[in-house]
Scaffold this motif. Sequence first.
Motif, PDB file in Angstrom:
ATOM      1  N   GLY A   6      35.533  30.971  37.534  1.00 44.17           N
ATOM      2  CA  GLY A   6      36.110  30.918  38.874  1.00 44.17           C
ATOM      3  C   GLY A   6      37.314  31.808  38.989  1.00 44.17           C
ATOM      4  N   PRO A   7      37.825  31.968  40.212  1.00 47.11           N
ATOM      5  CA  PRO A   7      38.971  32.805  40.429  1.00 47.11           C
ATOM      6  C   PRO A   7      40.220  32.224  39.830  1.00 47.11           C
ATOM      7  CG  PRO A   7      37.940  32.182  42.509  1.00 47.11           C
ATOM      8  CD  PRO A   7      37.287  31.420  41.431  1.00 47.11           C
ATOM      9  N   ALA A   8      41.210  33.061  39.662  1.00 46.23           N
ATOM     10  CA  ALA A   8      42.507  32.575  39.253  1.00 46.23           C
ATOM     11  C   ALA A   8      42.980  31.572  40.288  1.00 46.23           C
ATOM     12  CB  ALA A   8      43.480  33.733  39.129  1.00 46.23           C
ATOM     13  N   ALA A   9      43.729  30.588  39.823  1.00 48.10           N
ATOM     14  CA  ALA A   9      43.910  29.362  40.586  1.00 48.10           C
ATOM     15  C   ALA A   9      44.767  29.513  41.819  1.00 48.10           C
ATOM     16  CB  ALA A   9      44.538  28.312  39.666  1.00 48.10           C
ATOM     17  N   GLY A  10      44.700  28.397  42.616  1.00 52.16           N
ATOM     18  CA  GLY A  10      45.733  27.975  43.502  1.00 52.16           C
ATOM     19  C   GLY A  10      45.870  28.686  44.807  1.00 52.16           C
ATOM     20  N   ALA A  51      33.741  38.537  48.582  1.00 54.08           N
ATOM     21  CA  ALA A  51      34.171  39.503  47.577  1.00 54.08           C
ATOM     22  C   ALA A  51      34.992  40.632  48.198  1.00 54.08           C
ATOM     23  CB  ALA A  51      32.949  40.076  46.858  1.00 54.08           C
ATOM     24  N   LEU A  52      34.607  41.074  49.394  1.00 49.83           N
ATOM     25  CA  LEU A  52      35.375  42.124  50.064  1.00 49.83           C
ATOM     26  C   LEU A  52      36.787  41.643  50.399  1.00 49.83           C
ATOM     27  CD1 LEU A  52      32.737  43.744  52.444  1.00 49.83           C
ATOM     28  CD2 LEU A  52      33.891  44.827  50.526  1.00 49.83           C
ATOM     29  N   ARG A  53      36.911  40.384  50.783  1.00 48.28           N
ATOM     30  CA  ARG A  53      38.251  39.862  51.082  1.00 48.28           C
ATOM     31  C   ARG A  53      39.124  39.906  49.834  1.00 48.28           C
ATOM     32  NH1 ARG A  53      38.210  38.840  55.999  1.00 48.28           N
ATOM     33  NH2 ARG A  53      36.679  37.569  57.119  1.00 48.28           N
ATOM     34  N   LEU A  54      38.530  39.553  48.710  1.00 45.15           N
ATOM     35  CA  LEU A  54      39.288  39.604  47.464  1.00 45.15           C
ATOM     36  C   LEU A  54      39.669  41.036  47.117  1.00 45.15           C
ATOM     37  CD1 LEU A  54      40.309  38.446  44.745  1.00 45.15           C
ATOM     38  CD2 LEU A  54      38.000  38.815  43.871  1.00 45.15           C
ATOM     39  N   CYS A  55      38.698  41.951  47.168  1.00 49.46           N
ATOM     40  CA  CYS A  55      38.954  43.325  46.740  1.00 49.46           C
ATOM     41  C   CYS A  55      39.951  44.030  47.643  1.00 49.46           C
ATOM     42  CB  CYS A  55      37.645  44.111  46.706  1.00 49.46           C
ATOM     43  SG  CYS A  55      36.478  43.529  45.441  1.00 49.46           S
ATOM     44  N   ARG A  56      39.898  43.742  48.937  1.00 50.81           N
ATOM     45  CA  ARG A  56      40.810  44.396  49.868  1.00 50.81           C
ATOM     46  C   ARG A  56      42.164  43.718  49.930  1.00 50.81           C
ATOM     47  NH1 ARG A  56      36.362  44.892  54.745  1.00 50.81           N
ATOM     48  NH2 ARG A  56      35.381  46.834  54.068  1.00 50.81           N
ATOM     49  N   GLY A  57      42.221  42.462  49.484  1.00 51.20           N
ATOM     50  CA  GLY A  57      43.494  41.755  49.512  1.00 51.20           C
ATOM     51  C   GLY A  57      43.923  41.332  50.893  1.00 51.20           C
ATOM     52  N   GLU A  80      41.103  38.662  39.172  1.00 53.28           N
ATOM     53  CA  GLU A  80      39.857  38.144  39.728  1.00 53.28           C
ATOM     54  C   GLU A  80      38.940  39.277  40.193  1.00 53.28           C
ATOM     55  OE1 GLU A  80      36.883  35.668  40.673  1.00 53.28           O
ATOM     56  OE2 GLU A  80      38.664  35.322  39.443  1.00 53.28           O
ATOM     57  N   ARG A  81      39.535  40.358  40.695  1.00 57.52           N
ATOM     58  CA  ARG A  81      38.725  41.509  41.085  1.00 57.52           C
ATOM     59  C   ARG A  81      38.021  42.101  39.876  1.00 57.52           C
ATOM     60  NH1 ARG A  81      40.871  47.368  43.259  1.00 57.52           N
ATOM     61  NH2 ARG A  81      38.830  48.222  43.834  1.00 57.52           N
ATOM     62  N   GLU A  82      38.694  42.135  38.752  1.00 56.23           N
ATOM     63  CA  GLU A  82      38.053  42.650  37.543  1.00 56.23           C
ATOM     64  C   GLU A  82      36.947  41.717  37.093  1.00 56.23           C
ATOM     65  OE1 GLU A  82      39.116  43.769  32.900  1.00 56.23           O
ATOM     66  OE2 GLU A  82      40.662  43.948  34.442  1.00 56.23           O
ATOM     67  N   ARG A  83      37.183  40.373  37.185  1.00 54.25           N
ATOM     68  CA  ARG A  83      36.125  39.427  36.824  1.00 54.25           C
ATOM     69  C   ARG A  83      34.914  39.593  37.743  1.00 54.25           C
ATOM     70  NH1 ARG A  83      40.366  35.889  35.071  1.00 54.25           N
ATOM     71  NH2 ARG A  83      40.876  35.329  37.217  1.00 54.25           N
ATOM     72  N   LEU A  84      35.203  39.758  39.039  1.00 59.20           N
ATOM     73  CA  LEU A  84      34.124  39.978  39.996  1.00 59.20           C
ATOM     74  C   LEU A  84      33.333  41.234  39.641  1.00 59.20           C
ATOM     75  CD1 LEU A  84      32.682  39.739  42.804  1.00 59.20           C
ATOM     76  CD2 LEU A  84      34.630  40.978  43.759  1.00 59.20           C
ATOM     77  N   SER A  85      34.032  42.302  39.310  1.00 57.14           N
ATOM     78  CA  SER A  85      33.369  43.562  38.988  1.00 57.14           C
ATOM     79  C   SER A  85      32.516  43.428  37.733  1.00 57.14           C
ATOM     80  CB  SER A  85      34.414  44.673  38.802  1.00 57.14           C
ATOM     81  OG  SER A  85      35.189  44.840  39.975  1.00 57.14           O
TER      82      SER A  85
END
Length: 363
Positions: A6-10, A51-57, A80-85
């Motif tokens: 999962g993503p980094a928390a919180g 995923a786009l929301r995460l990558c774009r911040g 988390e972007r690196e984990r996604l990739s």
Amino acid sequence: MGRGNGPAAGNQYGLYGLYWLYWDTATGLLLGTTLQLHEEKALVEILSCSALRLCRGHPPEGRSLARKVSPRERREQREERERLSRSLIPALPQLLQKFSAEPEAVAALLELLQHLELGLFRTARMERHLEQVLGQIQEVFAKHSQPVPALSAASRALRALCDPELSLHGLGDIARGRLGDSLGDRCQLQVTEMLQAVSPDEEDVYALAATLRRLSALFNDHDLTPWALFVPLSQLLRRALDTGDLPGQVTIPALSCLFFHLFWELSRVPDSGASPESVRDLRSRASLLLSLCQSCLAEPEPGLREKAFLVLCDLLLLLGPGLPEPGLRLGPEPGLPTQLGLALLDLVFSEEPETGPEHQGEH
């Protein structure tokens, strides 16, 4: 569920609106056989959007950042972007292959590709996956013939993989060259046959239109001028204007390709130190395209008139006083402003005639 993938928390959940937390689970479901097609397409959209929301911040639409993002949260986002990739890059070739006939799903996946950590193709030894993705992009151009959404997304994804800052961009350059060779050679052959035909065959017209749409989508993001398509396409458009025997499905993408060809040539002028002869040749091509567009404004095909209007406006800006090379500056012909004004009235401000039952019989 565990938190291993999962993503980094919180705070990131509220900040980026990531409701899909487990990338491996999503790709596993998509590559399995338990979902119906409409469920798979919906899941592709969910995966792509989150995923786009995460990558774009960026936060979700309509939600503003209530506070400044801390360095810790930025670091968590990068991790988390690196984990996604790392999760998606190995699965992308299979996903693209599975959904190759679904333009919206393919476009969503290719749009997502552009925002991943593409450097992982090299650092994580994923060259094989890069080659597979490039192969799937070429398949998209083979299977689809409409610019939106699949072809335009494939063209942008290929541009990202050809970025000189990417260590493996040479593989992207090779794939782009092969695609350009295939489409460019096919276009040259089809245009030659069309110019020689006394009466265009319907199947030939359809095939040429599909090739031109693919070229137009690729030309939008890539310099295809080495394939020297300006002369044959200008001859094709002139023949269409003279005879009226080619439909808008051919003339509109042909005009787009002519504009992109000239645009890419003009984009190199400030840095090329062009010789006077090459400047004269380029000016001649620009004058020819202006003339062709002006003729298109008088055509009955609304789509062609609209495309010609837009291209003329862009050309007049590109070739205006701001152009660094004085020898290329071109102003409008005396009657062109009036013609553009009439086209604007026709394309934008004219009302479509009512055709409903209540208007039948009214004159």
